[in-house]
Design a protein around this motif. Sequence first.
Motif, PDB file in Angstrom:
ATOM      1  N   ASP A  78       8.022  -0.175   9.939  1.00 43.19           N
ATOM      2  CA  ASP A  78       6.531   0.242   9.345  1.00 43.19           C
ATOM      3  C   ASP A  78       6.436  -0.267   7.970  1.00 43.19           C
ATOM      4  O   ASP A  78       5.450  -0.013   7.244  1.00 43.19           O
ATOM      5  CB  ASP A  78       6.416   1.693   9.412  1.00 43.19           C
ATOM      6  CG  ASP A  78       7.773   2.547   8.724  1.00 43.19           C
ATOM      7  OD1 ASP A  78       8.581   1.821   8.176  1.00 43.19           O
ATOM      8  OD2 ASP A  78       7.666   3.793   8.878  1.00 43.19           O
ATOM      9  N   ARG A  79       7.605  -0.933   7.169  1.00 40.77           N
ATOM     10  CA  ARG A  79       7.277  -1.349   5.900  1.00 40.77           C
ATOM     11  C   ARG A  79       6.924  -3.065   5.908  1.00 40.77           C
ATOM     12  O   ARG A  79       6.679  -3.586   4.893  1.00 40.77           O
ATOM     13  CB  ARG A  79       8.535  -1.271   5.121  1.00 40.77           C
ATOM     14  CG  ARG A  79       8.953   0.413   4.903  1.00 40.77           C
ATOM     15  CD  ARG A  79      10.184   0.302   3.957  1.00 40.77           C
ATOM     16  NE  ARG A  79      10.775   1.278   3.777  1.00 40.77           N
ATOM     17  CZ  ARG A  79      10.517   2.208   2.863  1.00 40.77           C
ATOM     18  NH1 ARG A  79       9.437   2.264   2.136  1.00 40.77           N
ATOM     19  NH2 ARG A  79      11.229   3.779   2.743  1.00 40.77           N
ATOM     20  N   VAL A  99       4.549  -5.622   6.421  1.00 43.48           N
ATOM     21  CA  VAL A  99       2.696  -5.639   6.503  1.00 43.48           C
ATOM     22  C   VAL A  99       2.242  -7.004   6.724  1.00 43.48           C
ATOM     23  O   VAL A  99       2.882  -7.914   6.055  1.00 43.48           O
ATOM     24  CB  VAL A  99       2.341  -5.139   5.010  1.00 43.48           C
ATOM     25  CG1 VAL A  99       1.031  -4.999   4.768  1.00 43.48           C
ATOM     26  CG2 VAL A  99       3.205  -3.801   4.674  1.00 43.48           C
ATOM     27  N   ASP A 132      -0.062  -3.919  -0.274  1.00 40.55           N
ATOM     28  CA  ASP A 132       0.204  -3.109   0.857  1.00 40.55           C
ATOM     29  C   ASP A 132       1.877  -3.201   0.862  1.00 40.55           C
ATOM     30  O   ASP A 132       2.432  -2.212   1.212  1.00 40.55           O
ATOM     31  CB  ASP A 132      -0.216  -3.712   2.106  1.00 40.55           C
ATOM     32  CG  ASP A 132      -1.871  -3.338   2.263  1.00 40.55           C
ATOM     33  OD1 ASP A 132      -2.234  -2.394   1.423  1.00 40.55           O
ATOM     34  OD2 ASP A 132      -2.514  -3.793   3.179  1.00 40.55           O
ATOM     35  N   ILE A 133       2.212  -4.601   0.619  1.00 43.45           N
ATOM     36  CA  ILE A 133       3.808  -4.484   0.766  1.00 43.45           C
ATOM     37  C   ILE A 133       4.362  -3.652  -0.282  1.00 43.45           C
ATOM     38  O   ILE A 133       5.286  -2.890  -0.067  1.00 43.45           O
ATOM     39  CB  ILE A 133       4.256  -5.901   0.646  1.00 43.45           C
ATOM     40  CG1 ILE A 133       3.750  -6.713   1.976  1.00 43.45           C
ATOM     41  CG2 ILE A 133       5.691  -6.207   0.217  1.00 43.45           C
ATOM     42  CD1 ILE A 133       4.109  -8.137   1.945  1.00 43.45           C
ATOM     43  N   HIS A 156       2.992  -1.077  -2.116  1.00 44.71           N
ATOM     44  CA  HIS A 156       2.868   0.329  -1.750  1.00 44.71           C
ATOM     45  C   HIS A 156       3.765   0.818  -0.811  1.00 44.71           C
ATOM     46  O   HIS A 156       4.439   2.121  -0.995  1.00 44.71           O
ATOM     47  CB  HIS A 156       1.419   0.564  -1.263  1.00 44.71           C
ATOM     48  CG  HIS A 156       0.504   0.605  -2.375  1.00 44.71           C
ATOM     49  ND1 HIS A 156       0.362   1.701  -3.321  1.00 44.71           N
ATOM     50  CD2 HIS A 156      -0.566  -0.116  -2.780  1.00 44.71           C
ATOM     51  CE1 HIS A 156      -0.430   1.571  -4.220  1.00 44.71           C
ATOM     52  NE2 HIS A 156      -1.090   0.525  -3.789  1.00 44.71           N
ATOM     53  N   ARG A 157       4.278   0.147   0.207  1.00 45.43           N
ATOM     54  CA  ARG A 157       5.255   0.427   1.376  1.00 45.43           C
ATOM     55  C   ARG A 157       6.603   0.711   0.568  1.00 45.43           C
ATOM     56  O   ARG A 157       7.526   1.287   1.389  1.00 45.43           O
ATOM     57  CB  ARG A 157       5.342  -0.158   2.598  1.00 45.43           C
ATOM     58  CG  ARG A 157       4.080  -0.690   3.018  1.00 45.43           C
ATOM     59  CD  ARG A 157       3.544   0.329   4.155  1.00 45.43           C
ATOM     60  NE  ARG A 157       2.178   0.366   4.550  1.00 45.43           N
ATOM     61  CZ  ARG A 157       1.923  -0.101   5.619  1.00 45.43           C
ATOM     62  NH1 ARG A 157       2.930  -0.367   6.637  1.00 45.43           N
ATOM     63  NH2 ARG A 157       0.774  -0.366   6.122  1.00 45.43           N
ATOM     64  N   ARG A 158       6.586   0.116  -0.659  1.00 39.60           N
ATOM     65  CA  ARG A 158       8.044   0.344  -1.226  1.00 39.60           C
ATOM     66  C   ARG A 158       7.894   1.030  -2.513  1.00 39.60           C
ATOM     67  O   ARG A 158       9.107   1.059  -3.207  1.00 39.60           O
ATOM     68  CB  ARG A 158       8.692  -1.286  -1.496  1.00 39.60           C
ATOM     69  CG  ARG A 158       9.015  -1.995  -0.233  1.00 39.60           C
ATOM     70  CD  ARG A 158       9.596  -3.168  -0.470  1.00 39.60           C
ATOM     71  NE  ARG A 158      10.026  -4.131   0.557  1.00 39.60           N
ATOM     72  CZ  ARG A 158      10.985  -4.829   0.626  1.00 39.60           C
ATOM     73  NH1 ARG A 158      11.802  -4.899   0.191  1.00 39.60           N
ATOM     74  NH2 ARG A 158      10.909  -5.888   1.947  1.00 39.60           N
ATOM     75  N   LYS A 159       6.949   1.712  -2.557  1.00 40.75           N
ATOM     76  CA  LYS A 159       6.851   2.430  -3.860  1.00 40.75           C
ATOM     77  C   LYS A 159       7.520   3.446  -4.073  1.00 40.75           C
ATOM     78  O   LYS A 159       7.910   3.836  -5.279  1.00 40.75           O
ATOM     79  CB  LYS A 159       5.262   2.803  -3.806  1.00 40.75           C
ATOM     80  CG  LYS A 159       4.866   3.562  -5.087  1.00 40.75           C
ATOM     81  CD  LYS A 159       3.379   4.111  -5.035  1.00 40.75           C
ATOM     82  CE  LYS A 159       3.043   4.802  -6.325  1.00 40.75           C
ATOM     83  NZ  LYS A 159       1.372   5.178  -6.162  1.00 40.75           N
ATOM     84  N   ASP A 160       8.246   3.997  -2.946  1.00 35.29           N
ATOM     85  CA  ASP A 160       9.108   5.178  -2.833  1.00 35.29           C
ATOM     86  C   ASP A 160      10.497   4.840  -3.426  1.00 35.29           C
ATOM     87  O   ASP A 160      11.411   5.659  -3.638  1.00 35.29           O
ATOM     88  CB  ASP A 160       9.317   5.913  -1.541  1.00 35.29           C
ATOM     89  CG  ASP A 160       9.824   4.869  -0.457  1.00 35.29           C
ATOM     90  OD1 ASP A 160       9.335   3.551  -0.516  1.00 35.29           O
ATOM     91  OD2 ASP A 160      10.379   5.287   0.491  1.00 35.29           O
TER      92      ASP A 160
END
Length: 424
Positions: A27-28, A30, A227-228, A230-234
Amino acid sequence: MLLEFDEQDGVIRDRELLDPNHVVEEDRIVGRDEQLQEITKMLRVALGDNRPPNLFLYGPSGTGKSLITKAVCKNISQICRTRDIRFGTVEINCQDLDTLGIGVYELATQAAKEADVELEVAKHGVATKEKWDELYRIINENFDSVVIVLDELDMLVGRRDKQEPAFSRLLYQLSRASGDEDISTHISVVAISNDTKMMESVGSRALSSFTPEDVHFTDYDANQLKDILHRRKDAFYDGVLDESVIPLAAAFAAQTHGDARKAIDLVRVAGNLAEREGSTRVSEEHVRKAQDKVEKNRVLEVVRGISTQKKLCLYATAAVAAESDDETARSTTGYRVYQFLTESIDADQYHQETYVNKMKEMTTYSLVDFERRSHGPTSGMFLEFQFGERPQTILETLREDSRVEMLSPDEVQTVVHAQLRNER
């Protein structure tokens, strides 16, 4: 000091997510639904203890080729374990491999690691055939099915006195292995390259036995890069990233071939810079500093590994581009500056055709691109080189080489100006 820094509040929570080579969850991933689906469909036959087809993945650097291959193979491996199928992935990066023998040895080394067994062949002083035998022994004794991933395969050229490049001979041997009566393991090969024309250099024998399924990867655009990220922002603690950080990092990466690795590197370096400054937030200024640092590091990584002659070709061409209004360099002008450089340090001098070919090879590093041009009937045909990074950055990095450092930047600039006047 260690304890003092340990007590500081950091901004990065999970550093693995900021490693471009880290295999992330599906799901990460993109902007690569089509490629992910294609590769999954073709490799999944290993779940039924069948041989997957050979694949050729091509497209610009940092567009997800290696990431998706690793992610799919990782999931296949997990499912195969539940079905009592011994599935393995043997991956090598060919960028730093000099010869076919070293390439085969590296494959055997990685196969031994994957199988958790001892390697029983030496790196040097042993015939390449013995290395092949050891690779096949390990594969045959420890796996029912294995996918061999050859990343940046086009970089394995091998000895120049050989008519066929080393990567072609490697593909020939590996793709024939499954037909060998002594090898019961299903062996499939995933060849990965930034060079869309790599298969044109593969010999006819290798081409007929390799016969891959092609999967094309295109550049990421700025929105996909956002998007990529944002999916690793955590990877960061909540609330530490300024709103402008991700859009700016994505914009910088989109300017240079839409490279997701660069986008991820930018936010990682920006976070590191913020922590070193003792800042509790990552700002736009940190990203701009990171851009300069990442650009120099990337160029340095590439140019450190090339020959002095290639450095001189690159230096001459970058010197012309740095003084041109549009930051491009004609091959004819670059060659004349190259002649001056080689004469200045008493180095061997290539003919113009060889100079042009060496510069063409630089396209595989994503440092330069070129177009064939003509400025009227009197100018003749020439190649026009454009740089993926600032020419000045390339010049600064190349000057770290002791032989290039012997050149006087002022003298080179004077010669460049004279040659550019001749163009007009």
